[in-house]
Design a protein around this motif. Sequence first.
Motif, PDB file in Angstrom:
ATOM      1  N   ASP A 450      -7.556  17.120  -8.773  1.00  0.00           N
ATOM      2  CA  ASP A 450      -7.708  16.155  -7.695  1.00  0.00           C
ATOM      3  C   ASP A 450      -6.567  15.141  -7.777  1.00  0.00           C
ATOM      4  OD1 ASP A 450      -8.755  14.934  -5.513  1.00  0.00           O
ATOM      5  OD2 ASP A 450     -10.568  14.194  -6.500  1.00  0.00           O
ATOM      6  N   PHE A 451      -6.498  14.256  -6.779  1.00  0.00           N
ATOM      7  CA  PHE A 451      -5.457  13.234  -6.769  1.00  0.00           C
ATOM      8  C   PHE A 451      -5.947  12.044  -5.957  1.00  0.00           C
ATOM      9  CE2 PHE A 451      -4.774  16.178  -3.298  1.00  0.00           C
ATOM     10  CZ  PHE A 451      -4.582  15.359  -2.195  1.00  0.00           C
ATOM     11  N   GLU A 452      -5.276  10.926  -6.140  1.00  0.00           N
ATOM     12  CA  GLU A 452      -5.619   9.708  -5.425  1.00  0.00           C
ATOM     13  C   GLU A 452      -5.222   9.837  -3.960  1.00  0.00           C
ATOM     14  OE1 GLU A 452      -3.732   5.573  -6.089  1.00  0.00           O
ATOM     15  OE2 GLU A 452      -5.192   5.840  -7.721  1.00  0.00           O
ATOM     16  N   LYS A 453      -6.086   9.434  -3.051  1.00  0.00           N
ATOM     17  CA  LYS A 453      -5.850   9.639  -1.620  1.00  0.00           C
ATOM     18  C   LYS A 453      -5.233   8.430  -0.924  1.00  0.00           C
ATOM     19  CE  LYS A 453      -8.060  13.581  -2.052  1.00  0.00           C
ATOM     20  NZ  LYS A 453      -8.656  13.455  -3.390  1.00  0.00           N
ATOM     21  N   THR A 454      -4.735   7.493  -1.684  1.00  0.00           N
ATOM     22  CA  THR A 454      -4.136   6.294  -1.089  1.00  0.00           C
ATOM     23  C   THR A 454      -2.630   6.278  -1.323  1.00  0.00           C
ATOM     24  OG1 THR A 454      -4.469   5.038  -3.119  1.00  0.00           O
ATOM     25  CG2 THR A 454      -6.243   4.960  -1.473  1.00  0.00           C
ATOM     26  N   LEU A 455      -1.961   5.371  -0.623  1.00  0.00           N
ATOM     27  CA  LEU A 455      -0.549   5.107  -0.880  1.00  0.00           C
ATOM     28  C   LEU A 455      -0.408   3.998  -1.914  1.00  0.00           C
ATOM     29  CD1 LEU A 455       1.132   5.125   2.665  1.00  0.00           C
ATOM     30  CD2 LEU A 455       1.107   6.940   0.977  1.00  0.00           C
ATOM     31  N   VAL A 472      -5.257  -0.072  -0.447  1.00  0.00           N
ATOM     32  CA  VAL A 472      -6.535   0.360   0.122  1.00  0.00           C
ATOM     33  C   VAL A 472      -6.771  -0.169   1.525  1.00  0.00           C
ATOM     34  CG1 VAL A 472      -7.636   0.683  -2.121  1.00  0.00           C
ATOM     35  CG2 VAL A 472      -7.681  -1.578  -1.038  1.00  0.00           C
ATOM     36  N   ASP A 473      -6.070  -1.220   1.919  1.00  0.00           N
ATOM     37  CA  ASP A 473      -6.271  -1.787   3.252  1.00  0.00           C
ATOM     38  C   ASP A 473      -5.349  -1.180   4.302  1.00  0.00           C
ATOM     39  OD1 ASP A 473      -8.251  -3.508   2.387  1.00  0.00           O
ATOM     40  OD2 ASP A 473      -6.823  -5.080   1.830  1.00  0.00           O
ATOM     41  N   LEU A 474      -4.578  -0.186   3.926  1.00  0.00           N
ATOM     42  CA  LEU A 474      -3.626   0.417   4.863  1.00  0.00           C
ATOM     43  C   LEU A 474      -4.324   1.499   5.684  1.00  0.00           C
ATOM     44  CD1 LEU A 474      -0.603  -0.063   5.380  1.00  0.00           C
ATOM     45  CD2 LEU A 474      -0.135   1.940   3.961  1.00  0.00           C
ATOM     46  N   LEU A 484      -2.138  -2.637   8.364  1.00  0.00           N
ATOM     47  CA  LEU A 484      -3.174  -3.170   7.491  1.00  0.00           C
ATOM     48  C   LEU A 484      -4.507  -3.254   8.242  1.00  0.00           C
ATOM     49  CD1 LEU A 484      -1.213  -6.018   5.672  1.00  0.00           C
ATOM     50  CD2 LEU A 484      -1.854  -3.774   4.773  1.00  0.00           C
ATOM     51  N   LYS A 485      -5.587  -3.133   7.496  1.00  0.00           N
ATOM     52  CA  LYS A 485      -6.916  -3.138   8.100  1.00  0.00           C
ATOM     53  C   LYS A 485      -7.167  -4.411   8.897  1.00  0.00           C
ATOM     54  CE  LYS A 485     -11.808  -2.827   6.800  1.00  0.00           C
ATOM     55  NZ  LYS A 485     -12.742  -2.703   5.655  1.00  0.00           N
ATOM     56  N   ALA A 486      -6.640  -5.522   8.411  1.00  0.00           N
ATOM     57  CA  ALA A 486      -6.868  -6.816   9.077  1.00  0.00           C
ATOM     58  C   ALA A 486      -6.181  -6.881  10.435  1.00  0.00           C
ATOM     59  CB  ALA A 486      -6.358  -7.958   8.201  1.00  0.00           C
ATOM     60  N   ASP A 487      -5.167  -5.994  10.659  1.00  0.00           N
ATOM     61  CA  ASP A 487      -4.431  -6.018  11.916  1.00  0.00           C
ATOM     62  C   ASP A 487      -5.090  -5.148  12.976  1.00  0.00           C
ATOM     63  OD1 ASP A 487      -2.631  -7.629  10.659  1.00  0.00           O
ATOM     64  OD2 ASP A 487      -1.301  -5.986  10.093  1.00  0.00           O
ATOM     65  N   SER A 488      -6.090  -4.381  12.612  1.00  0.00           N
ATOM     66  CA  SER A 488      -6.685  -3.458  13.590  1.00  0.00           C
ATOM     67  C   SER A 488      -7.606  -4.184  14.538  1.00  0.00           C
ATOM     68  CB  SER A 488      -7.455  -2.372  12.851  1.00  0.00           C
ATOM     69  OG  SER A 488      -8.473  -2.936  12.041  1.00  0.00           O
TER      70      SER A 488
END
Length: 488
Positions: A450-455, A472-474, A484-488
């Motif tokens: 397996d691998f990490e699914k984030t950047l 994690v917020d991307l 970023l999550k805050a920009d959505s």
Amino acid sequence: MTNHGVIRQSTGIDGLDEILDGGLVPNRTYLVRGGPGTGKTTIGLHFLAAGAKAGERTFMITLGQPEDQIRQDAQSMGLDLSTVQVLDLSPSKDFFMADESYDIFSPAEVERVPTTQTIIQAIEAHRPQRIMVDAITQLRYLSADAFQFHKQALSFLRFLTQGNDQPATVMFTSEASPEAPDDDLRFMCDAVINLEFNQHERTLQVSKYRGSEFQNGVHSLRLSSRGAEVFPLLRPRAHSRKVLVESLSSGVPELDELLHGGLERGTVTIITGPTGVGKSTLGMQFIKEAAGRGERSVIYSFEEEQENLLLRCDKVNLPARRMMERGTLSVVKVDPLQLTPNEFSRIVRQEVETQQATMVMIDSTMGYRQSFRTADEKHMSGEILALSRYLSNMGVTTLLSNEVEYVTGDFRPTEVGISFLADNIIFMRYLEMDGQMQRVIGVLKKRLSDFEKTLRPFAITLYGIKVGPPMVDLRGILTGNPHLKADS
């Protein structure tokens, strides 16, 4: 040389022996055919020199090139023909000056008998074990028609192999052309070796070999001051080595977390991204760790000069020069258009099998395609696939640097359709964050774990590679417009 219980005779060319499943079956006939300049006579000279070196009685019948020129050519290539007997039946300068007109009989009828008698007497006197005839198609002009030539050529070959108390292995050349096809010769011989020369490369292909296996396909042939060199197609299944499957650390804890431990030994990893994002530097990080374990790595650079690569490593605290001095790293600059894929594969094989390299980096796949004139993407993919599978079978960890055209925008793992051959895909790209360009790294595929699914943020500093915590917020990573999550 033996194979399947049969003692083989060497052709004098290692690559050709490999294609012929170990060499020549004794007392058979071998046709080497091709156009002018394809290397027919050169291969024959290797055949004769190999026989002489093995202590065999060797004999050459030349119908075109004079003996003194043949010996000069062989000497210039380092081939020893000093013990080889040569029967020179080529026309002398006196033939042009003489009045050779025939009023009743045709020239073929008049000249065939003395030529035949000369050959018979020479063969019976020397009792050779190897014979080369260059070129047998010259005998066609001593026959009244094609039917007569077919009977005479077949009888001639049987005489050479069976006609005296000493059987012989016979190699003969044919100057094939549309005006004078040699289909009849291909039927009567035991093996056919076809030579071709196009604007890109010389090639060799075996189309027939009675009583023996052989390697199909088009193989590379190079003629040089050393004579002929043959580079067989790489057959991955013919090579294997038992290797312990283990995770190889990158030496950067955050990167190992992203990869859930690192890269597994013997796997193929594509490091993909736009120009300047740090693909080669990331590959060098894995190579540095391999050197720390005392293992040898090789970088094949198709674009960057060796000194430029070393200077870049100096600036980011990667001790490439020290690794080269200790013998744990070799950097090979591959000059464009100087090699064929088969030649390159042979070079890689020598590093793996002779120098025991355990990690190989090809930088880059685009440079590979351009250097080998491989305009057909499917053909290029097949060449890299064969090389990658060979390296995996030998337990070698492979890093393929792949450049994508677009710096930003739609996400594409590769531009040339080679994703399928990778066990792992590490992608790198640029993002615009707070008005600045930022490098990021992620994993798209990992076959054995397996691998990490984030950047994660990725930076190249004076002190080496730095990888940050997961972003994690991307959002929108694969859309080409991350935010970023805050920009959505």
